[in-house]
Design a protein around this motif. Structure first.
Motif, PDB file in Angstrom:
ATOM      1  N   GLU A   1       1.894   9.934  -5.043  1.00 16.69           N
ATOM      2  CA  GLU A   1       2.570  11.194  -4.734  1.00 16.69           C
ATOM      3  C   GLU A   1       4.084  10.991  -4.760  1.00 16.69           C
ATOM      4  O   GLU A   1       4.580   9.895  -4.514  1.00 16.69           O
ATOM      5  N   PRO A   2       4.846  12.052  -5.027  1.00 13.76           N
ATOM      6  CA  PRO A   2       6.314  11.913  -5.022  1.00 13.76           C
ATOM      7  C   PRO A   2       6.832  11.488  -3.644  1.00 13.76           C
ATOM      8  O   PRO A   2       6.416  12.042  -2.621  1.00 13.76           O
ATOM      9  N   HIS A   3       7.715  10.527  -3.633  1.00 17.64           N
ATOM     10  CA  HIS A   3       8.367  10.016  -2.420  1.00 17.64           C
ATOM     11  C   HIS A   3       7.375   9.446  -1.403  1.00 17.64           C
ATOM     12  O   HIS A   3       7.695   9.348  -0.223  1.00 17.64           O
ATOM     13  N   GLY A   4       6.167   9.105  -1.822  1.00 19.72           N
ATOM     14  CA  GLY A   4       5.192   8.476  -0.937  1.00 19.72           C
ATOM     15  C   GLY A   4       4.597   9.386   0.109  1.00 19.72           C
ATOM     16  O   GLY A   4       4.262   8.950   1.206  1.00 19.72           O
ATOM     17  N   PHE A   5       4.459  10.679  -0.208  1.00 16.71           N
ATOM     18  CA  PHE A   5       3.937  11.626   0.775  1.00 16.71           C
ATOM     19  C   PHE A   5       2.427  11.819   0.690  1.00 16.71           C
ATOM     20  O   PHE A   5       1.890  12.785   1.209  1.00 16.71           O
ATOM     21  N   GLY A   6       1.721  10.919   0.054  1.00 15.67           N
ATOM     22  CA  GLY A   6       0.264  10.994  -0.010  1.00 15.67           C
ATOM     23  C   GLY A   6      -0.366  10.268   1.162  1.00 15.67           C
ATOM     24  O   GLY A   6       0.303   9.833   2.107  1.00 15.67           O
ATOM     25  N   VAL A   7      -1.675  10.137   1.120  1.00 15.80           N
ATOM     26  CA  VAL A   7      -2.413   9.488   2.207  1.00 15.80           C
ATOM     27  C   VAL A   7      -2.044   8.013   2.318  1.00 15.80           C
ATOM     28  O   VAL A   7      -1.888   7.494   3.426  1.00 15.80           O
ATOM     29  N   LEU A   8      -1.875   7.343   1.192  1.00 18.60           N
ATOM     30  CA  LEU A   8      -1.530   5.923   1.246  1.00 18.60           C
ATOM     31  C   LEU A   8      -0.154   5.709   1.869  1.00 18.60           C
ATOM     32  O   LEU A   8       0.044   4.771   2.645  1.00 18.60           O
ATOM     33  N   GLY A   9       0.806   6.552   1.536  1.00 19.52           N
ATOM     34  CA  GLY A   9       2.172   6.361   2.008  1.00 19.52           C
ATOM     35  C   GLY A   9       2.436   6.843   3.412  1.00 19.52           C
ATOM     36  O   GLY A   9       3.372   6.382   4.068  1.00 19.52           O
ATOM     37  N   THR A  10       1.636   7.782   3.900  1.00 19.29           N
ATOM     38  CA  THR A  10       1.907   8.332   5.231  1.00 19.29           C
ATOM     39  C   THR A  10       0.891   7.920   6.297  1.00 19.29           C
ATOM     40  O   THR A  10       1.185   8.042   7.479  1.00 19.29           O
ATOM     41  N   VAL A  11      -0.287   7.455   5.886  1.00 23.49           N
ATOM     42  CA  VAL A  11      -1.314   7.129   6.877  1.00 23.49           C
ATOM     43  C   VAL A  11      -1.739   5.656   6.792  1.00 23.49           C
ATOM     44  O   VAL A  11      -1.519   4.878   7.727  1.00 23.49           O
ATOM     45  N   LEU A  12      -2.328   5.280   5.688  1.00 25.24           N
ATOM     46  CA  LEU A  12      -2.942   3.956   5.581  1.00 25.24           C
ATOM     47  C   LEU A  12      -1.910   2.831   5.584  1.00 25.24           C
ATOM     48  O   LEU A  12      -2.048   1.860   6.333  1.00 25.24           O
ATOM     49  N   GLY A  13      -0.873   2.958   4.778  1.00 28.16           N
ATOM     50  CA  GLY A  13       0.147   1.913   4.704  1.00 28.16           C
ATOM     51  C   GLY A  13       0.842   1.647   6.034  1.00 28.16           C
ATOM     52  O   GLY A  13       0.956   0.486   6.456  1.00 28.16           O
ATOM     53  N   PRO A  14       1.320   2.691   6.713  1.00 32.45           N
ATOM     54  CA  PRO A  14       1.964   2.449   8.016  1.00 32.45           C
ATOM     55  C   PRO A  14       1.019   1.861   9.070  1.00 32.45           C
ATOM     56  O   PRO A  14       1.448   1.058   9.896  1.00 32.45           O
ATOM     57  N   ILE A  15      -0.248   2.224   9.037  1.00 29.04           N
ATOM     58  CA  ILE A  15      -1.199   1.660   9.997  1.00 29.04           C
ATOM     59  C   ILE A  15      -1.385   0.166   9.743  1.00 29.04           C
ATOM     60  O   ILE A  15      -1.388  -0.647  10.673  1.00 29.04           O
TER      61      ILE A  15
ATOM     62  N   ILE B   1       0.841  -1.205   0.000  1.00 28.32           N
ATOM     63  CA  ILE B   1       0.000   0.000   0.000  1.00 28.32           C
ATOM     64  C   ILE B   1       0.871   1.248   0.000  1.00 28.32           C
ATOM     65  O   ILE B   1       0.579   2.222  -0.701  1.00 28.32           O
ATOM     66  N   ILE B   2       1.954   1.229   0.767  1.00 25.83           N
ATOM     67  CA  ILE B   2       2.868   2.373   0.773  1.00 25.83           C
ATOM     68  C   ILE B   2       3.451   2.572  -0.625  1.00 25.83           C
ATOM     69  O   ILE B   2       3.569   3.710  -1.112  1.00 25.83           O
ATOM     70  N   GLY B   3       3.824   1.492  -1.284  1.00 20.70           N
ATOM     71  CA  GLY B   3       4.401   1.584  -2.617  1.00 20.70           C
ATOM     72  C   GLY B   3       3.417   2.016  -3.686  1.00 20.70           C
ATOM     73  O   GLY B   3       3.825   2.511  -4.747  1.00 20.70           O
ATOM     74  N   LEU B   4       2.130   1.849  -3.459  1.00 16.97           N
ATOM     75  CA  LEU B   4       1.119   2.239  -4.449  1.00 16.97           C
ATOM     76  C   LEU B   4       0.819   3.730  -4.448  1.00 16.97           C
ATOM     77  O   LEU B   4       0.089   4.215  -5.319  1.00 16.97           O
ATOM     78  N   ASP B   5       1.361   4.463  -3.507  1.00 15.21           N
ATOM     79  CA  ASP B   5       1.093   5.901  -3.411  1.00 15.21           C
ATOM     80  C   ASP B   5       1.651   6.612  -4.639  1.00 15.21           C
ATOM     81  O   ASP B   5       2.803   6.429  -5.014  1.00 15.21           O
TER      82      ASP B   5
END
Length: 69
Positions: free
Chosen positions: A35-49, A29-33
């Motif tokens: 946004e550049p460098h994973g700074f979107g919602v998937l990379g900063t919120v959903l994936g880490p949770i 999920i983090i990799g599917l973001d």
């Protein structure tokens, strides 16, 4: 020779595989973001949770005790 006592049962190993799957899902999920460098919602919120939930599930799988009948 008596039956050896193993630390984990088959159920523990199945739970550990499920936890590993949840961790892999979180990193995916983090990799599917997009946004550049994973700074979107998937990379900063959903994936880490999801990843954290996978690691917590791994602790549960390790410490799960089966009932001896």
């Amino acid at each position: 020779m008596a039956n050896p006592h193993f630390a984990f049962t088959k159920k523990n190993y199945v739970l550990m595989l499920i936890g590993l799957g949840i961790i892999i899902l979180g990193f995916t999920i983090i990799g599917l973001d997009k946004e550049p460098h994973g700074f979107g919602v998937l990379g900063t919120v959903l994936g880490p949770i999801v990843t954290l939930a996978g690691f917590l599930f791994q602790f549960y799988a390790i410490f799960h005790k089966t009932e001896n009948k």
